[in-house]
Scaffold this motif. Structure first.
Motif, PDB file in Angstrom:
ATOM      1  N   PRO A   1       0.953  -1.263  -0.058  1.00 51.17           N
ATOM      2  CA  PRO A   1       0.100  -0.017  -0.100  1.00 51.17           C
ATOM      3  C   PRO A   1       0.922   1.232   0.000  1.00 51.17           C
ATOM      4  O   PRO A   1       0.408   2.135  -0.702  1.00 51.17           O
ATOM      5  N   LEU A   2       2.093   1.241   0.756  1.00 47.70           N
ATOM      6  CA  LEU A   2       2.853   2.483   0.603  1.00 47.70           C
ATOM      7  C   LEU A   2       3.386   3.028  -0.688  1.00 47.70           C
ATOM      8  O   LEU A   2       3.437   4.039  -0.938  1.00 47.70           O
ATOM      9  N   VAL A   3       3.896   1.773  -1.695  1.00 46.86           N
ATOM     10  CA  VAL A   3       4.014   2.203  -2.814  1.00 46.86           C
ATOM     11  C   VAL A   3       2.842   2.793  -3.472  1.00 46.86           C
ATOM     12  O   VAL A   3       3.185   3.877  -4.295  1.00 46.86           O
ATOM     13  N   SER A   4       1.755   2.358  -3.363  1.00 50.22           N
ATOM     14  CA  SER A   4       0.645   3.174  -4.125  1.00 50.22           C
ATOM     15  C   SER A   4       0.673   4.476  -3.658  1.00 50.22           C
ATOM     16  O   SER A   4       0.154   5.574  -4.170  1.00 50.22           O
ATOM     17  N   ALA A   5       0.662   4.597  -2.209  1.00 43.83           N
ATOM     18  CA  ALA A   5       0.236   5.889  -1.623  1.00 43.83           C
ATOM     19  C   ALA A   5       1.378   6.951  -2.232  1.00 43.83           C
ATOM     20  O   ALA A   5       1.138   7.917  -2.373  1.00 43.83           O
ATOM     21  N   ILE A   6       2.772   6.772  -2.171  1.00 49.30           N
ATOM     22  CA  ILE A   6       3.631   7.431  -2.380  1.00 49.30           C
ATOM     23  C   ILE A   6       3.505   7.825  -4.139  1.00 49.30           C
ATOM     24  O   ILE A   6       3.724   8.742  -4.738  1.00 49.30           O
ATOM     25  N   ALA A   7       3.291   6.661  -4.675  1.00 47.71           N
ATOM     26  CA  ALA A   7       3.288   6.979  -6.222  1.00 47.71           C
ATOM     27  C   ALA A   7       2.122   7.992  -6.679  1.00 47.71           C
ATOM     28  O   ALA A   7       2.392   8.678  -7.626  1.00 47.71           O
ATOM     29  N   ALA A   8       1.134   7.764  -5.823  1.00 54.06           N
ATOM     30  CA  ALA A   8      -0.176   8.774  -6.004  1.00 54.06           C
ATOM     31  C   ALA A   8       0.290  10.190  -5.538  1.00 54.06           C
ATOM     32  O   ALA A   8      -0.635  11.054  -5.405  1.00 54.06           O
ATOM     33  N   GLY A   9       1.370  10.311  -4.766  1.00 55.13           N
ATOM     34  CA  GLY A   9       1.612  11.635  -4.313  1.00 55.13           C
ATOM     35  C   GLY A   9       1.154  12.038  -2.743  1.00 55.13           C
ATOM     36  O   GLY A   9       1.056  13.193  -2.527  1.00 55.13           O
ATOM     37  N   ASN A  10       0.996  10.961  -1.896  1.00 56.99           N
ATOM     38  CA  ASN A  10       0.502  11.138  -0.426  1.00 56.99           C
ATOM     39  C   ASN A  10       1.380  11.169   0.389  1.00 56.99           C
ATOM     40  O   ASN A  10       2.649  10.947   0.314  1.00 56.99           O
ATOM     41  N   THR A  11       1.235  11.817   1.637  1.00 54.47           N
ATOM     42  CA  THR A  11       1.960  11.359   2.825  1.00 54.47           C
ATOM     43  C   THR A  11       1.346  10.232   3.555  1.00 54.47           C
ATOM     44  O   THR A  11       0.024  10.091   3.487  1.00 54.47           O
ATOM     45  N   ALA A  12       2.184   9.695   4.354  1.00 55.84           N
ATOM     46  CA  ALA A  12       1.442   8.388   5.095  1.00 55.84           C
ATOM     47  C   ALA A  12       2.142   8.332   6.464  1.00 55.84           C
ATOM     48  O   ALA A  12       3.265   8.415   6.716  1.00 55.84           O
ATOM     49  N   ILE A  13       1.192   7.736   7.425  1.00 49.93           N
ATOM     50  CA  ILE A  13       1.531   7.239   8.732  1.00 49.93           C
ATOM     51  C   ILE A  13       1.071   5.779   8.647  1.00 49.93           C
ATOM     52  O   ILE A  13       0.007   5.612   8.461  1.00 49.93           O
ATOM     53  N   ILE A  14       2.048   4.885   9.057  1.00 49.57           N
ATOM     54  CA  ILE A  14       1.803   3.613   8.954  1.00 49.57           C
ATOM     55  C   ILE A  14       1.859   3.110  10.487  1.00 49.57           C
ATOM     56  O   ILE A  14       2.566   3.189  11.331  1.00 49.57           O
ATOM     57  N   LYS A  15       0.986   2.310  10.588  1.00 50.39           N
ATOM     58  CA  LYS A  15       0.698   1.230  12.099  1.00 50.39           C
ATOM     59  C   LYS A  15       0.875  -0.172  11.623  1.00 50.39           C
ATOM     60  O   LYS A  15      -0.094  -0.632  11.230  1.00 50.39           O
ATOM     61  N   PRO A  16       2.054  -0.820  11.761  1.00 51.02           N
ATOM     62  CA  PRO A  16       2.114  -2.304  11.425  1.00 51.02           C
ATOM     63  C   PRO A  16       1.692  -2.907  12.653  1.00 51.02           C
ATOM     64  O   PRO A  16       1.348  -2.463  13.791  1.00 51.02           O
ATOM     65  N   SER A  17       1.736  -4.346  12.516  1.00 49.52           N
ATOM     66  CA  SER A  17       1.066  -5.228  13.489  1.00 49.52           C
ATOM     67  C   SER A  17       1.899  -5.426  14.761  1.00 49.52           C
ATOM     68  O   SER A  17       3.271  -5.610  14.550  1.00 49.52           O
ATOM     69  N   GLU A  18       1.607  -5.434  15.779  1.00 47.61           N
ATOM     70  CA  GLU A  18       2.380  -5.717  17.032  1.00 47.61           C
ATOM     71  C   GLU A  18       2.858  -7.213  17.371  1.00 47.61           C
ATOM     72  O   GLU A  18       3.426  -7.588  18.012  1.00 47.61           O
ATOM     73  N   MET A  19       1.938  -8.073  16.311  1.00 52.36           N
ATOM     74  CA  MET A  19       2.286  -9.501  16.489  1.00 52.36           C
ATOM     75  C   MET A  19       3.608 -10.111  15.974  1.00 52.36           C
ATOM     76  O   MET A  19       3.881 -11.031  16.014  1.00 52.36           O
ATOM     77  N   THR A  20       4.339  -9.216  14.928  1.00 50.62           N
ATOM     78  CA  THR A  20       5.360  -9.581  14.367  1.00 50.62           C
ATOM     79  C   THR A  20       6.502  -8.460  14.688  1.00 50.62           C
ATOM     80  O   THR A  20       6.680  -7.601  13.953  1.00 50.62           O
ATOM     81  N   PRO A  21       6.826  -8.263  15.942  1.00 49.47           N
ATOM     82  CA  PRO A  21       7.718  -7.176  16.286  1.00 49.47           C
ATOM     83  C   PRO A  21       8.971  -6.901  15.655  1.00 49.47           C
ATOM     84  O   PRO A  21       9.390  -5.804  15.564  1.00 49.47           O
ATOM     85  N   ASN A  22       9.550  -8.188  15.328  1.00 50.32           N
ATOM     86  CA  ASN A  22      11.056  -7.990  14.753  1.00 50.32           C
ATOM     87  C   ASN A  22      10.720  -7.322  13.302  1.00 50.32           C
ATOM     88  O   ASN A  22      11.874  -6.558  12.642  1.00 50.32           O
ATOM     89  N   SER A  23       9.752  -7.762  12.592  1.00 48.01           N
ATOM     90  CA  SER A  23       9.478  -7.308  11.346  1.00 48.01           C
ATOM     91  C   SER A  23       9.213  -5.735  11.412  1.00 48.01           C
ATOM     92  O   SER A  23       9.510  -4.734  10.687  1.00 48.01           O
ATOM     93  N   SER A  24       8.395  -5.298  12.433  1.00 48.01           N
ATOM     94  CA  SER A  24       7.814  -3.992  12.419  1.00 48.01           C
ATOM     95  C   SER A  24       8.783  -3.219  12.963  1.00 48.01           C
ATOM     96  O   SER A  24       9.082  -2.173  12.324  1.00 48.01           O
ATOM     97  N   ALA A  25       9.811  -3.635  13.753  1.00 43.07           N
ATOM     98  CA  ALA A  25      11.157  -2.749  14.098  1.00 43.07           C
ATOM     99  C   ALA A  25      12.107  -2.660  12.825  1.00 43.07           C
ATOM    100  O   ALA A  25      12.461  -1.466  12.658  1.00 43.07           O
ATOM    101  N   LEU A  26      12.177  -3.606  12.292  1.00 43.75           N
ATOM    102  CA  LEU A  26      13.070  -3.173  10.865  1.00 43.75           C
ATOM    103  C   LEU A  26      12.277  -2.383   9.963  1.00 43.75           C
ATOM    104  O   LEU A  26      12.992  -1.576   9.389  1.00 43.75           O
ATOM    105  N   MET A  27      10.961  -2.604   9.623  1.00 38.71           N
ATOM    106  CA  MET A  27      10.326  -1.598   8.914  1.00 38.71           C
ATOM    107  C   MET A  27      10.405  -0.315   9.275  1.00 38.71           C
ATOM    108  O   MET A  27      10.696   0.558   8.532  1.00 38.71           O
ATOM    109  N   ALA A  28      10.382  -0.056  10.483  1.00 37.32           N
ATOM    110  CA  ALA A  28      10.529   1.190  11.351  1.00 37.32           C
ATOM    111  C   ALA A  28      11.898   1.817  10.829  1.00 37.32           C
ATOM    112  O   ALA A  28      11.910   3.383  10.402  1.00 37.32           O
TER     113      ALA A  28
END
Ligand code: NAD
Length: 470
Positions: free
Chosen positions: A130-157
């Motif tokens: 979804p972020l790719v679509s959001a920035i392609a369309a020229g938006n700003t974005a705040i993302i809230k990933p899942s708390e269930m996969t903490p290692n992935s969320s920390a790396l995405m941050a």
């Protein structure tokens, strides 16, 4: 706006709001540059770390990470880069003769400040997609990933912080309270991927500000195997699609509906393919993952207990181990209609087999449940396939395959009603994050001016003429 002063994310939101026109008016080349930077971060800089994070969170085999996370995002970015110039162009449309002297076009302008809430089952793919679509369309974005996969969320941050300024894209880790606080802010668009239950909470929150929503939800996706199908090929594809990511996929075949006369042959093939894919003991297989959390493990094992209590037949599997959150690939038949496995979305490696006596019965059964995200049909009969497609409704379908429609960027992806609202992927994702602004431009004297008041007999005749001829 003072209503939001005590919201912990209001300051960040305001910064993005102030920045939205600078981001929104970015050129094709500027957006391309951002996509390239994001691509490099995922494909090169953080690739090994992504593999490790998913191994820790979901026990995901590296090949699966490569295909369903890294390749999926990179494919999405490449497709977007290839088509973005065209998507961003104004689209001229015809103007009726009654508006002679003017021309019309549609421009895809960004929605503005967007909120992206993502789930845990493909944490990178379902956040960056979804972020790719959001920035392609020229938006700003705040993302809230899942708390269930903490290692992935920390790396995405870390990746987001590395690639974007906070007033363009920011990621906030945390529990449900983070989503709850964010959902109070007046976002222009909310893109949510998750369960129908939370989808309703998101839609209710969005209604307070009339924010538009894309809801990518789940549900029970049926797979029909009729007696004309190539049973061995069907079994191979269904076993792959069902047990990929341990069945924790929104478009996973939730249950199989099969013609009674071919059930035993189909199950024999399923057993053969499971052995080929995961050996005699899937627990030791490098190609098989685990359940995301103890909570989900307990949910799934309670479904198994419920099936046992109702005297269902375990055709394959049933072994579980809480310490490693392992559930063996399991196929169950002879389930009573009230079994949990036939009522709840399974989202795990358990496949119920439901017998049908006629296609009409299969259709009635499917239509008695909420509309699914995906419906799969295995058949050599065009008549049977069309009958199923014509008499059911679903977000998407594969014929003689499963899941793969998700991977074609040229197809819109999304559900219908209980399985979702709105579409994503490729142009459809770009469109989800855009406002289709209508522009009519007057060049010369417009004939409509002849109809302005005061209304004389002549104008009445002209109005009649317009209705009749234009
Ligand atoms: P979920 O709905 O529990 O959570 C999704 C996100 O919402 C998470 O970030 C979570 O923190 C947040 N959330 C949870 N409760 C919330 C609340 N009360 N208020 C606000 N936010 C809240 O879903 P999940 O368990 O992460 O994912 C599984 C579900 O998602 C399944 O139903 C599956 O079918 C669906 N899914 C759909 C797609 C799709 O593309 N359609 C993809 C993956 C998963």
């Amino acid at each position: 706006m003072s209503d939001f002063n005590d919201n912990p994310y209001f300051e960040l939101f305001s910064k993005q709001q102030q920045n939205q026109f600078a981001i929104g008016n970015s050129t094709y080349k500027q957006r391309l540059k951002k996509l390239n930077t994001l691509q490099y971060a995922i494909e090169v800089t953080y690739r090994a770390q992504i593999q490790k994070a998913l191994q820790k969170d979901l026990g995901k085999p590296v090949v699966e990470t490569e295909l369903t996370e890294i390749y999926a995002i990179i494919g999405d970015i490449k497709h977007t880069k290839k088509h973005l110039r065209h998507w961003m162009q104004k689209q001229s449309v015809e103007t009726p003769l009654s508006m002679l002297g003017s021309s019309s076009y549609i421009t895809y302008e960004p929605k503005g400040v967007c909120l992206i809430i993502s789930p845990w089952n493909f944490p990178f793919n379902l956040t960056f997609g979804p972020l790719v679509s959001a920035i392609a369309a020229g938006n700003t974005a705040i993302i809230k990933p899942s708390e269930m996969t903490p290692n992935s969320s920390a790396l995405m941050a870390k990746i987001i912080e590395d690639v974007f300024a906070k007033d363009e894209v920011a990621l906030i880790e945390g529990e449900v309270e983070v989503s709850t606080a964010l959902l109070k802010l007046p976002f222009n668009h909310i893109f949510f991927t998750g369960s129908p239950k939370v989808g309703k909470i998101v839609m209710e929150a969005a209604s307070k500000h009339l924010a538009s929503v894309t809801l990518e939800l789940g549900g029970k996706s049926p797979t029909i195997v009729d007696k004309t199908a190539n049973l061995d090929k069907a079994a191979k594809k269904i076993m792959w699609a069902k047990f990929l990511n341990c069945g924790q996929i929104c478009v996973s075949p939730d249950y199989v509906m099969i013609d009674e006369s071919v059930k035993d042959e189909f199950i024999t093939s399923c057993k053969k393919w499971l052995k080929t894919f995961y050996n005699d003991n899937p627990k030791t297989s490098d190609s098989y993952g685990n359940i995301v959390t103890d909570k989900h493990f307990d949910r799934l094992t309670s479904y198994l207990e419920n099936a046992k209590t109702l005297h269902a037949t375990f055709e394959v599997g049933g072994e579980t181990d809480r310490s490693s959150r392992y559930i063996e690939p399991t196929i169950i038949s002879d389930l009573k209609p009230e079994a949990k496995l036939l009522e709840e979305e399974i989202f795990g490696p358990i496949l119920p087999i439901v017998i049908y006596e006629s296609l009409d019965m299969a259709i009635a059964y499917i239509n008695s449940k909420p509309r699914p995200l995906a419906l799969y049909m295995y058949s050599k009969s065009k008549k049977n396939t069309n009958k199923i497609l014509d008499n059911t409704r679903a977000g998407g379908s594969c014929i003689n395959n499963s899941v793969l429609h998700y991977a074609n960027h040229n197809l819109p992806f999304g559900g219908t009603n209980n399985s979702g609202i709105g579409k994503s992927h490729g142009f459809f994702g770009f469109r989800a994050f855009s406002n289709e602004r209508s522009v009519l431009k007057q060049h010369t004297f417009g004939v409509t001016e002849l109809l302005f008041p005061p209304y004389s007999g002549f104008k009445e005749r002209l109005a009649q003429l317009t209705i009749r001829w234009f």
